[in-house]
Design an enzyme around this catalytic site. Sequence first.
Site, PDB file in Angstrom:
ATOM      1  N   CYS A  38       5.309  -6.059   1.599  1.00  0.00           N
ATOM      2  CA  CYS A  38       5.662  -4.639   1.640  1.00  0.00           C
ATOM      3  C   CYS A  38       4.972  -3.937   2.823  1.00  0.00           C
ATOM      4  O   CYS A  38       5.350  -4.142   3.962  1.00  0.00           O
ATOM      5  CB  CYS A  38       5.343  -3.985   0.307  1.00  0.00           C
ATOM      6  SG  CYS A  38       6.206  -2.418   0.032  1.00  0.00           S
ATOM      7  N   TYR A  39       3.914  -3.158   2.588  1.00  0.00           N
ATOM      8  CA  TYR A  39       3.220  -2.515   3.702  1.00  0.00           C
ATOM      9  C   TYR A  39       2.685  -3.562   4.688  1.00  0.00           C
ATOM     10  O   TYR A  39       2.769  -3.389   5.912  1.00  0.00           O
ATOM     11  CB  TYR A  39       2.068  -1.655   3.182  1.00  0.00           C
ATOM     12  CG  TYR A  39       1.263  -0.991   4.278  1.00  0.00           C
ATOM     13  CD1 TYR A  39       1.731   0.157   4.912  1.00  0.00           C
ATOM     14  CD2 TYR A  39       0.050  -1.533   4.698  1.00  0.00           C
ATOM     15  CE1 TYR A  39       1.001   0.763   5.932  1.00  0.00           C
ATOM     16  CE2 TYR A  39      -0.687  -0.938   5.710  1.00  0.00           C
ATOM     17  CZ  TYR A  39      -0.208   0.212   6.324  1.00  0.00           C
ATOM     18  OH  TYR A  39      -0.923   0.797   7.340  1.00  0.00           O
ATOM     19  N   GLY A  46       0.831  -1.197   0.000  1.00  0.00           N
ATOM     20  CA  GLY A  46       0.000   0.000   0.000  1.00  0.00           C
ATOM     21  C   GLY A  46       0.862   1.242   0.000  1.00  0.00           C
ATOM     22  O   GLY A  46       2.064   1.180   0.280  1.00  0.00           O
ATOM     23  N   HIS A  88       8.179  -7.688  -3.717  1.00  0.00           N
ATOM     24  CA  HIS A  88       6.902  -8.090  -4.329  1.00  0.00           C
ATOM     25  C   HIS A  88       7.082  -9.378  -5.145  1.00  0.00           C
ATOM     26  O   HIS A  88       7.556  -9.339  -6.282  1.00  0.00           O
ATOM     27  CB  HIS A  88       6.379  -6.975  -5.236  1.00  0.00           C
ATOM     28  CG  HIS A  88       5.932  -5.766  -4.491  1.00  0.00           C
ATOM     29  ND1 HIS A  88       4.664  -5.617  -3.980  1.00  0.00           N
ATOM     30  CD2 HIS A  88       6.606  -4.647  -4.140  1.00  0.00           C
ATOM     31  CE1 HIS A  88       4.567  -4.454  -3.361  1.00  0.00           C
ATOM     32  NE2 HIS A  88       5.727  -3.848  -3.430  1.00  0.00           N
ATOM     33  N   ASP A 126      -8.910  -4.209 -26.063  1.00  0.00           N
ATOM     34  CA  ASP A 126      -9.958  -4.335 -25.047  1.00  0.00           C
ATOM     35  C   ASP A 126     -11.348  -4.073 -25.614  1.00  0.00           C
ATOM     36  O   ASP A 126     -12.271  -4.860 -25.416  1.00  0.00           O
ATOM     37  CB  ASP A 126      -9.682  -3.377 -23.885  1.00  0.00           C
ATOM     38  CG  ASP A 126      -8.307  -3.582 -23.284  1.00  0.00           C
ATOM     39  OD1 ASP A 126      -7.814  -4.721 -23.332  1.00  0.00           O
ATOM     40  OD2 ASP A 126      -7.723  -2.612 -22.782  1.00  0.00           O
ATOM     41  N   LYS A 133      -4.601  -7.455 -19.191  1.00  0.00           N
ATOM     42  CA  LYS A 133      -4.413  -7.393 -20.630  1.00  0.00           C
ATOM     43  C   LYS A 133      -4.028  -8.745 -21.225  1.00  0.00           C
ATOM     44  O   LYS A 133      -4.535  -9.129 -22.289  1.00  0.00           O
ATOM     45  CB  LYS A 133      -3.346  -6.354 -20.962  1.00  0.00           C
ATOM     46  CG  LYS A 133      -3.086  -6.156 -22.446  1.00  0.00           C
ATOM     47  CD  LYS A 133      -4.216  -5.404 -23.128  1.00  0.00           C
ATOM     48  CE  LYS A 133      -4.183  -3.935 -22.779  1.00  0.00           C
ATOM     49  NZ  LYS A 133      -5.168  -3.150 -23.556  1.00  0.00           N
ATOM     50  N   GLU A 172       4.774 -11.054  -6.459  1.00  0.00           N
ATOM     51  CA  GLU A 172       3.713 -11.154  -7.453  1.00  0.00           C
ATOM     52  C   GLU A 172       4.076 -10.566  -8.808  1.00  0.00           C
ATOM     53  O   GLU A 172       3.408 -10.838  -9.813  1.00  0.00           O
ATOM     54  CB  GLU A 172       2.421 -10.501  -6.929  1.00  0.00           C
ATOM     55  CG  GLU A 172       2.460  -8.986  -6.795  1.00  0.00           C
ATOM     56  CD  GLU A 172       3.014  -8.503  -5.464  1.00  0.00           C
ATOM     57  OE1 GLU A 172       2.696  -7.364  -5.086  1.00  0.00           O
ATOM     58  OE2 GLU A 172       3.767  -9.252  -4.810  1.00  0.00           O
TER      59      GLU A 172
END
Length: 523
Positions: A89-90, A58, A176, A234, A379, A178
Amino acid sequence: MNPHESFIVILDFGGQYTHLISRRIRDLGVYSEIRPFNVGISKIKEIPNLKGVILSGGPSSVYDPNAPHLDKKLLEYFINKNIPILGLCYGHHMIAQMMGGVVKNEDNKEFGKTTLSVIRSESLMEGLQEQEIVWMSHGDQIESLPDGYKIYAKTVNCPIAAYGSDDKGVYGLQFHPEVVHTLSGNKILSNFLFLICKCKKSWKMEDWITKAIKEIQDVVGKESVLLGLSGGVDSSVTARLLQKAIADRVHPVFVNNGLLRENEEKEIIDTFQEQLKFKNFHYVDASNLFLERLVGITDPEEKRKIIANTFIEVFEEKAAELKHQYPNITYLAQGTIYPDRVESSATSIASSKIKSHHNVILPDNMLLKLIEPLRDLYKDEVRKIGKDLLPDYLINRQPFPGPGLAVRCIGEITKVKLAILKKADLIVREEIEKIPGLQDTLWQYFAVFLPVKTVGVMGDARTYESVCVVRAVQSKDAMTSNFAKLDWELLENISSRIINEVRGINRVVYDISNKPPSTIEFE
């Protein structure tokens, strides 16, 4: 097998990567959902087969007066019920602080790729090398751990980059896992899911297209839909989904806002009218209206709002016009995807808004009902779906921002600047696309017009003209990106052509910024 046999909850503290965490968990075969950080215990107890909890990153510091915090009773509930927790992280800072550790603001901040030294190759870090490349984005860091916790990894500037307590089932990562730039990120997440949480691979994405078509049919009923069509991946996938769901009751409206790339309007009209056979395709040339409203506007957020509101106004005017012939047009469809909503702070009350996406800023008095079939996809997922719906050349088309060249023409928009930018941008695309296979390795490549003039020499005469930026990035999902390390000869060809062929530019520069800390687009 029950698809929710294993369930992971991600508590959202406003991180830009929260939805990416969920994606990674699902990609690994475990069902995951996102909940707000302040979710009540009663709601958590309702979740069947909850195997673990991830606390997102965050924008806040744990010491900020209004920083979001986890309810201590909820933390105790997880620990008492042996539900493992992973803070990122946060979330990593917050757990340590709540358990009695110390977090401080550090002068040596870390952003981007960093080398991680693994101290304990066990539990969360099992199977990792002694040195790993990870992705950092932080200012605060942990100074000391609570009693009973062990340091699992460190970096040069961060002595506690990973920690854990197997007894409590609580772990934290400063980096991170992810994002794709953390090379062993999936391995770390797999360790958390399967070694620590004891999850089973019991979830996989079902036939998304079939489900989406059924959902559109259920929502729309017998009504008709006006689609905001840009011609990008999109909106094109959205168009085909709607066409399959409700056939000729979809009315794609392609608005020429004057901010398109060179020859783009002709290409889009041909594709959707002639090739894809959309019966009720509508073209609206509103370029003068958009450009008039952008006169004197330099702030990028204001540009986006003007473009967004003008788009809706044009759509609604077109809908009113079509009501005489098609009285049941009651919906407006958009190709909004997850990154649009994430960066527009549309997914969490704790989020920090990076920039507003034109298709997420909608006026309160909008007359049409909104439908966004792709709003929960990234995407790369949209492209996978699109392969079953559209020709390859449309699916592989590089992303183009909704506000168009308005966010690549820095400062006030004028017809002269746009004409210069269009020519330069075309040269960038032509030169890159000459090299076989290169464009397949790039996420986006384009030109940017800077409102900066520099001195040059052309034909022995002094010039004082504008600067063009060339931007090319590599990415998987637009949440993070690296600048592309293009060949010097290619860059020289691009520069030479722009300076020689585009009157008004005498200097070309190449952007070598990654995301984060930069964004892909300039505005």
